[in-house]
Design a protein around this motif. Structure first.
Motif, mmCIF file in Angstrom:
data_model
loop_
_atom_site.group_PDB
_atom_site.id
_atom_site.type_symbol
_atom_site.label_atom_id
_atom_site.label_comp_id
_atom_site.label_asym_id
_atom_site.label_seq_id
_atom_site.Cartn_x
_atom_site.Cartn_y
_atom_site.Cartn_z
ATOM 1 N N ALA A 150 0.146 5.623 -10.565
ATOM 2 C CA ALA A 150 1.493 5.554 -10.656
ATOM 3 C C ALA A 150 2.252 5.324 -9.186
ATOM 4 N N GLY A 151 1.459 6.142 -8.526
ATOM 5 C CA GLY A 151 1.899 5.886 -7.073
ATOM 6 C C GLY A 151 1.648 4.771 -6.387
ATOM 7 N N ASN A 152 0.456 4.224 -6.725
ATOM 8 C CA ASN A 152 0.317 2.525 -6.261
ATOM 9 C C ASN A 152 1.311 1.901 -6.661
ATOM 10 N N ALA A 153 1.618 1.745 -8.117
ATOM 11 C CA ALA A 153 2.900 1.035 -8.710
ATOM 12 C C ALA A 153 4.110 1.207 -7.966
ATOM 13 N N ALA A 154 4.405 2.543 -7.666
ATOM 14 C CA ALA A 154 5.838 2.514 -7.240
ATOM 15 C C ALA A 154 5.979 2.311 -5.749
ATOM 16 N N LEU A 155 4.824 2.541 -4.802
ATOM 17 C CA LEU A 155 4.726 2.239 -3.578
ATOM 18 C C LEU A 155 4.565 0.858 -3.215
ATOM 19 N N ILE A 156 3.416 0.235 -3.782
ATOM 20 C CA ILE A 156 2.862 -1.006 -3.517
ATOM 21 C C ILE A 156 3.968 -2.188 -4.085
ATOM 22 N N TYR A 157 4.286 -2.079 -5.403
ATOM 23 C CA TYR A 157 5.065 -2.953 -6.252
ATOM 24 C C TYR A 157 6.363 -2.696 -6.103
ATOM 25 N N GLY A 158 6.888 -1.404 -6.139
ATOM 26 C CA GLY A 158 8.274 -1.002 -6.231
ATOM 27 C C GLY A 158 8.803 -0.952 -4.804
ATOM 28 N N ALA A 159 8.174 -0.073 -3.852
ATOM 29 C CA ALA A 159 8.761 0.004 -2.727
ATOM 30 C C ALA A 159 8.433 -0.954 -1.696
ATOM 31 N N ILE A 161 5.545 -1.400 0.185
ATOM 32 C CA ILE A 161 5.029 -0.880 1.571
ATOM 33 C C ILE A 161 3.609 -1.093 1.578
ATOM 34 N N GLY A 162 2.928 -2.043 0.515
ATOM 35 C CA GLY A 162 1.531 -2.335 0.579
ATOM 36 C C GLY A 162 0.503 -1.398 0.882
ATOM 37 N N VAL A 163 -0.314 -1.651 1.759
ATOM 38 C CA VAL A 163 -1.618 -0.763 2.051
ATOM 39 C C VAL A 163 -1.155 0.628 2.387
ATOM 40 N N ALA A 164 -0.058 0.848 3.116
ATOM 41 C CA ALA A 164 0.451 2.189 3.138
ATOM 42 C C ALA A 164 0.712 2.941 1.975
ATOM 43 N N GLY A 165 1.310 2.487 1.091
ATOM 44 C CA GLY A 165 1.496 2.846 -0.267
ATOM 45 C C GLY A 165 0.228 3.204 -0.898
ATOM 46 N N ALA A 166 -0.800 2.468 -0.799
ATOM 47 C CA ALA A 166 -2.092 2.953 -1.588
ATOM 48 C C ALA A 166 -2.764 4.140 -0.751
ATOM 49 N N GLY A 167 -2.533 4.209 0.208
ATOM 50 C CA GLY A 167 -2.816 5.497 1.131
ATOM 51 C C GLY A 167 -2.131 6.682 0.827
ATOM 52 N N ILE A 168 -0.912 6.310 0.607
ATOM 53 C CA ILE A 168 -0.225 7.810 0.199
ATOM 54 C C ILE A 168 -0.415 8.077 -1.146
ATOM 55 N N ALA A 169 -0.457 7.310 -2.116
ATOM 56 C CA ALA A 169 -0.719 7.507 -3.280
ATOM 57 C C ALA A 169 -2.466 8.070 -3.314
#
Length: 432
Positions: A150-159, A161-169
């Protein structure tokens, strides 16, 4: 395992540079993750033997010390690696390319920050397995993966922010998983019904003798795992000359191939509890009988999963948004790995866990270190360079040399562990 797989698949939408950056960090962080796994294994062996010996109070003391040393190790890693991350990555992956390195640096920061929570989760999961209850870690793992996806979807696709989104999730999912585990082991129901529970976590208690028992298994296992992954990182460092398609193909291959190992890895974890409790109860022949049975189960499970992956891999690679060259190369590499897995992986990685459960960790460390440097690193270098020399126009094919060197390593270490198991000297080991 699906945490890394989902990160790789979902980051592939950003291109091969993103996948390659995540892949390089995954290989590096496996070095540290295996250190936490070594502590968890050491703690699980000690706790299992105490439970087999019917001394639950000592098992609870061991559980607290396991958490202490795991979290302390995670904090030390952050303190060393976070300020020097640029130098570390440039030293290891200096030839990877500017775009790949940029993505790797971003992902590395978030993964480092997640280590204390991963250390807590691994330790608590090992404690539940020691009690024979792996259902808890399964359920928490499912929650962790759902949060990560869910975090990947929100941060990579939604926001976006790419690789950073995967790391935060990844960071958030590991934090939630560790919090759930600590809560479950600390609640009143755990104290009433469980053999192991945690209380007064704010009160740090250091028991040197108990830490020593854990480290008796954890240190050889940690050295074994660390040297193993240092060798892998070294191999990956000269793989950066093979081109971006080869690096991306290797990332895909590792992601897909890792799932074929799940049956044998699961049996390996279970063996620590089963064999450890037998040794603690001084039932040596029962320990060996269970060892044979567990290896049989591991091989059957491996055969089923490997067969499915072998025939479906041409379709599986299309889950990754990469070039046709990278996907074709990955499919070929994975198929060679599936053939090698059936015959050699359980003997190389499940069987030594049975030996460690009795406390025979020093032997597995020595064999693994010799095999890693003499066969995997040296063979991978020689074979891949031979391919580069004779087929310079197809340099991505040198990736096969890396994997062939790995298969040679499996053959040697598997043969050594089989001989050790049948000679019975491992049954004379004990850590309590």
């Amino acid at each position: 395992m699906t945490i890394g797989a989902c990160d790789t698949v979902m980051v592939s939408s950003t291109g091969e540079a993103g996948v390659s950056g995540v892949s390089l960090i995954d290989q590096l962080t496996q070095l540290f993750i295996q250190l936490f796994a070594a502590f968890a294994t050491g703690g699980a062996v000690v706790v299992s033997q105490y439970l087999g010996h019917k001394t639950e109070d000592q098992a609870r003391i061991a559980a607290r010390q396991l958490l202490n040393i795991s979290v302390f190790a995670a904090l030390i890693i952050i303190a060393v690696c976070l300020p020097f991350r640029h130098s570390i990555l440039n030293l290891i992956y200096g030839n990877a390319g500017e775009e790949i390195m940029k993505n790797a640096l971003v992902y590395f920061v978030w993964v480092l920050l997640s280590f204390p929570f991963l250390a807590v989760y691994n330790s608590c999961a090992a404690l539940y397995r020691s009690m024979g209850n792996s259902r808890i870690s399964l359920k928490v793992s499912l929650v962790m993966n759902l949060v990560n996806i869910a975090g990947n979807a929100a941060l990579i696709y939604g926001a976006g922010i790419g690789v950073a989104g995967a790391g935060i999730a990844t960071l958030v999912s590991r934090f939630i998983a560790s919090a759930i585990m600590v809560y479950l082991l600390s609640r009143k129901a755990a104290k009433i019904s469980g053999k192991i529970y945690l209380e007064k976590l704010w009160k740090i208690e250091i028991r040197p003798s108990m830490i020593g028992r854990i480290l008796k298994v954890a240190v050889p296992n940690g050295i074994e795992n660390s040297v193993f992954h240092i060798g892998k990182i070294l191999v990956y460092s000269f793989m950066t000359d093979f081109g971006q398609a080869a690096i991306a193909a290797n990332a895909i291959s590792n992601t897909i191939a890792s799932f074929s190992n799940i049956p044998s890895q699961s049996i390996g974890l279970a063996s620590v509890t089963v064999v450890g409790q037998c040794i603690g109860a001084d039932e040596k022949q029962q320990a060996k009988a269970y060892g044979r049975k567990l290896m049989k189960e591991a091989c059957i499970g491996m055969l089923i999963v490997v067969s499915v992956i072998f025939f479906t891999v041409p379709y599986l690679v299309y889950a990754f948004n990469l070039s046709d060259e990278a996907r074709t190369l990955a499919a070929g590499v994975v198929r060679t790995c599936m053939v090698a897995n059936i015959f050699f992986w359980p003997l190389s990685f499940t069987l030594p866990n049975i030996l460690r459960a009795a406390g025979d960790a020093k032997f597995t460390m020595i064999v693994s270190n010799i095999s890693m440097w003499l066969f995997r690193v040296l063979s991978s270098y020689l074979i891949s360079n031979w391919i580069l020399t004779h087929f310079p126009e197809e340099k991505s094919l040198a990736l096969y040399g890396i994997w062939i060197g790995m298969y040679i390593d499996w053959v040697f270490r598997g043969a050594c562990f089989v001989v050790r198991f049948h000679r019975n000297s491992w049954l004379e080991k004990k850590v309590i």
